[in-house]
Design an enzyme around this catalytic site. Sequence first.
Site, short mmCIF file in Angstrom:
data_model
loop_
_atom_site.label_atom_id
_atom_site.label_comp_id
_atom_site.label_asym_id
_atom_site.label_seq_id
_atom_site.Cartn_x
_atom_site.Cartn_y
_atom_site.Cartn_z
N HIS A 1 -11.24 10.54 6.56
CA HIS A 1 -11.04 9.36 6.76
C HIS A 1 -10.41 8.74 8.17
O HIS A 1 -10.97 7.70 8.66
CB HIS A 1 -10.18 8.85 5.88
CG HIS A 1 -9.67 7.23 5.85
ND1 HIS A 1 -10.79 6.30 5.68
CD2 HIS A 1 -8.64 6.56 5.99
CE1 HIS A 1 -10.10 5.28 5.82
NE2 HIS A 1 -8.85 5.35 5.80
N HIS B 1 -8.45 10.49 3.17
CA HIS B 1 -8.19 9.64 2.12
C HIS B 1 -8.16 10.22 0.68
O HIS B 1 -9.50 10.80 0.54
CB HIS B 1 -9.06 8.41 2.40
CG HIS B 1 -8.50 7.37 1.73
ND1 HIS B 1 -8.25 7.03 0.38
CD2 HIS B 1 -7.57 6.29 2.39
CE1 HIS B 1 -7.54 5.66 0.07
NE2 HIS B 1 -7.13 5.28 1.33
N ARG C 1 -1.20 9.17 8.89
CA ARG C 1 -1.01 7.79 9.26
C ARG C 1 -0.60 6.78 7.97
O ARG C 1 -1.23 7.10 6.98
CB ARG C 1 -2.36 7.08 9.66
CG ARG C 1 -2.38 5.60 9.75
CD ARG C 1 -3.65 5.11 10.42
NE ARG C 1 -4.96 5.42 9.67
CZ ARG C 1 -5.22 4.49 8.72
NH1 ARG C 1 -4.79 3.42 8.77
NH2 ARG C 1 -6.54 4.80 8.13
N GLU D 1 0.93 -1.30 0.09
CA GLU D 1 -0.09 -0.11 0.05
C GLU D 1 1.05 1.25 0.00
O GLU D 1 2.12 1.08 0.26
CB GLU D 1 -0.90 0.01 1.20
CG GLU D 1 -1.97 -1.26 1.08
CD GLU D 1 -2.89 -0.89 2.32
OE1 GLU D 1 -3.98 -1.22 1.97
OE2 GLU D 1 -2.66 -0.72 3.55
N ARG E 1 -0.83 9.11 1.72
CA ARG E 1 -2.27 9.55 1.60
C ARG E 1 -2.27 11.25 1.64
O ARG E 1 -3.15 11.75 0.55
CB ARG E 1 -3.02 9.27 2.94
CG ARG E 1 -3.32 7.75 2.47
CD ARG E 1 -4.30 7.30 3.60
NE ARG E 1 -4.33 5.91 3.49
CZ ARG E 1 -4.85 5.09 4.45
NH1 ARG E 1 -5.23 5.53 5.58
NH2 ARG E 1 -4.83 3.65 4.12
C1 FAD Z 1 -13.46 2.47 5.39
C2 FAD Z 1 -12.31 2.43 6.16
C3 FAD Z 1 -11.18 1.71 5.96
C4 FAD Z 1 -10.22 1.42 6.62
N1 FAD Z 1 -9.13 0.68 6.26
C5 FAD Z 1 -8.11 0.43 7.34
C6 FAD Z 1 -7.26 -0.57 6.85
O1 FAD Z 1 -7.24 -1.29 5.86
N2 FAD Z 1 -6.05 -0.70 7.75
C7 FAD Z 1 -6.14 -0.11 8.93
O2 FAD Z 1 -5.12 -0.46 9.72
N3 FAD Z 1 -7.03 0.84 9.20
C8 FAD Z 1 -8.05 1.18 8.39
N4 FAD Z 1 -8.91 1.64 8.89
C9 FAD Z 1 -8.92 2.62 9.84
C10 FAD Z 1 -9.25 1.51 11.07
O3 FAD Z 1 -10.45 0.73 10.69
C11 FAD Z 1 -9.75 2.27 12.45
O4 FAD Z 1 -8.86 3.28 12.71
C12 FAD Z 1 -9.77 1.22 13.49
O5 FAD Z 1 -10.43 0.16 13.14
C13 FAD Z 1 -10.29 1.80 14.67
O6 FAD Z 1 -10.65 0.92 15.73
P1 FAD Z 1 -11.24 1.23 17.08
O7 FAD Z 1 -11.52 -0.09 17.75
O8 FAD Z 1 -10.48 2.34 17.66
O9 FAD Z 1 -12.73 1.93 16.80
P2 FAD Z 1 -13.97 1.32 16.08
O10 FAD Z 1 -13.75 0.06 15.36
O11 FAD Z 1 -14.47 2.43 15.39
O12 FAD Z 1 -14.74 0.89 17.20
C14 FAD Z 1 -15.52 2.03 17.99
C15 FAD Z 1 -16.50 1.45 19.09
O13 FAD Z 1 -16.81 2.30 20.13
C16 FAD Z 1 -18.18 2.13 20.23
N5 FAD Z 1 -18.69 3.58 20.93
C17 FAD Z 1 -18.44 4.60 20.62
N6 FAD Z 1 -19.08 5.60 21.32
C18 FAD Z 1 -19.58 4.90 22.41
C19 FAD Z 1 -20.47 5.23 23.53
N7 FAD Z 1 -20.92 6.80 23.83
N8 FAD Z 1 -21.10 4.40 24.00
C20 FAD Z 1 -20.86 3.02 23.76
N9 FAD Z 1 -20.14 2.45 22.72
C21 FAD Z 1 -19.57 3.68 22.09
C22 FAD Z 1 -18.74 1.87 18.93
O14 FAD Z 1 -20.13 1.59 19.13
C23 FAD Z 1 -18.03 0.80 18.57
O15 FAD Z 1 -18.11 -0.35 19.12
C24 FAD Z 1 -10.00 2.18 7.98
C25 FAD Z 1 -11.20 2.72 8.39
C26 FAD Z 1 -12.31 2.94 7.46
C27 FAD Z 1 -13.32 3.90 8.02
#
Ligand code: FAD
Length: 483
Positions: free
Chosen positions: A338, A231, A373, A118, A277
């Site tokens: 993004h 992005h 990132r 990538e 990016r």
């Molecule tokens: C389209 C897309 C493609 C991506 N592709 C990649 C990739 O290929 N590789 C990579 O490394 N990263 C990628 N990313 C980035 C990566 O996916 C995210 O940064 C990462 O997964 C975030 O994980 P997280 O667990 O921090 O948050 P999330 O997976 O967003 O989880 C957040 C959680 O918090 C909970 N929550 C929030 N507020 C509250 C509240 N008030 N009460 C209760 N629960 C709450 C939500 O319900 C959810 O369960 C991508 C992002 C997107 C949007």
Amino acid sequence: MNRSVKEVYDVLIVGSGAAGLHAALSLDAGFSVLVLSKDAADVCNSAYAQGGVAAVLNPQEDNEELHFQDTMIAGGHRNDPAAVRVLVHEGPASVLELRELGVAFDTGRDGALDLTLEGGHSRRRIAHHEDQTGAEIVRGLLAALAGRPNISLAADTVLTRLEKDAGGFHALIEQGGAFATVNARFCILATGGIGRVFRYTTNSPVATGDGIVFAEKLGARIKGMNLVQFHPTALARGPEERFLISESVRGEGAKLLNSRGERFMQRYDGRGELAPRDVVSRCIMEEARRTGSNEFYLDITAEPADFVRGRFPAIYRKCMEYGIDMTKDRIPVYPCQHYLMGGIDVDLNARTTVDGLYAVGECSHTGVHGANRLASNSLLEALVFSRRAAADILAAGHAPAEVRPLTPAQGKPAPVELRETIQGMVQESFFVTANLEKARENLPRVEAIARQMEDGYADSRGLTELRSLAGVAALILKEVLSA
Ligand SMILES: Cc1cc2nc3c(=O)[nH]c(=O)nc-3n(C[C@H](O)[C@H](O)[C@H](O)COP(=O)(O)OP(=O)(O)OC[C@H]3O[C@@H](n4cnc5c(N)ncnc54)[C@H](O)[C@@H]3O)c2cc1C
């Protein structure tokens, strides 16, 4: 309220994405854990991740130093080198641990991981599951969680208020209109990104920055809120939640074209389509000014159709919904919000500046990403630092929280129509580059909305998200103006 939700836990984890689930699984079976998810457990940015997770998994051709350098270069050397060292050193074990938990990464005929390339990576080091890596990781982690009796998962349950005193954390949660208070000695915020504060974003509906605003209210240090990644290649069709055309499409040979069908990246940057990016997004904006057109395309039609369909099944299906056959047609793309590199400032063990409060995943600022990132480092950060948070809590040991019930506020329903007002103001103040005049004009307006939300409204998911959006908007605009 779900009967399985108890009054007291050792650890409250807010978020069921990769960061929250992995933190829960990394805790000892002797610790009682509640994981909250404000929507269905698999609605999160983690489940949206397409490209994969980056780590040095082929030591014959790759090494930690190269991953370190690629991360620093992408981040404009504004990364925290110590945090990057931790990331690249502990990354491979984290990915292999996922594999052991049952996450199915794609492999070649020889059974070795099929590693892809990538933008910004000097080596093939992205482990993936087709183009739906995040969904597979979340599936695998949720399956593993089901076998752990010490962990309870409360889906469709929103944290609406978080307080802390000498007795621990007290969290008011809402589930289907019913409220309860949960008490815990430790709290891990894993609430994900802030995309929904922008009008156009690739982020899931849960990405309203709740954890960042809860942490700020508890006095935690917040850092780098202007470090927002746009992005370069979101699908320029469909609703305001834009579908991402993963970086790996360029990694597998797609060319980026302007409205005249010309490649242009080489004119701006020697790395061409595979520049980081932020560089590609800025070049697109520059090229748009030069040509007077916002039309841009990704073209992967030179690659064999079977390969494209097999390698990118989800992207292929999504494009077909808009009548675009990516094996024959160019895909219309444009930059889009993004990812947030900033967030709740944490140390190398994911500790915030508030005792007992941890932040992991996208809501945290570990410093690994610097100003931009590197692709596929985000899932890796979520895995590596959530394990560290869990290890730190295990080292601190048990200490039961005191019970202190919180009462939900009564009042008017939240004026949810203000969401669009906030999104409009943020979008016009900051999109790839900042519009300082608009930011100056809009900051007092979003601050006024944030103040208005403090009183007179009934606690609910809608109010929580509105408060978060206004709070996050104010944090972003302030940093944009002081940068
Ligand atoms: C389209 C897309 C493609 C991506 N592709 C990649 C990739 O290929 N590789 C990579 O490394 N990263 C990628 N990313 C980035 C990566 O996916 C995210 O940064 C990462 O997964 C975030 O994980 P997280 O667990 O921090 O948050 P999330 O997976 O967003 O989880 C957040 C959680 O918090 C909970 N929550 C929030 N507020 C509250 C509240 N008030 N009460 C209760 N629960 C709450 C939500 O319900 C959810 O369960 C991508 C992002 C997107 C949007």
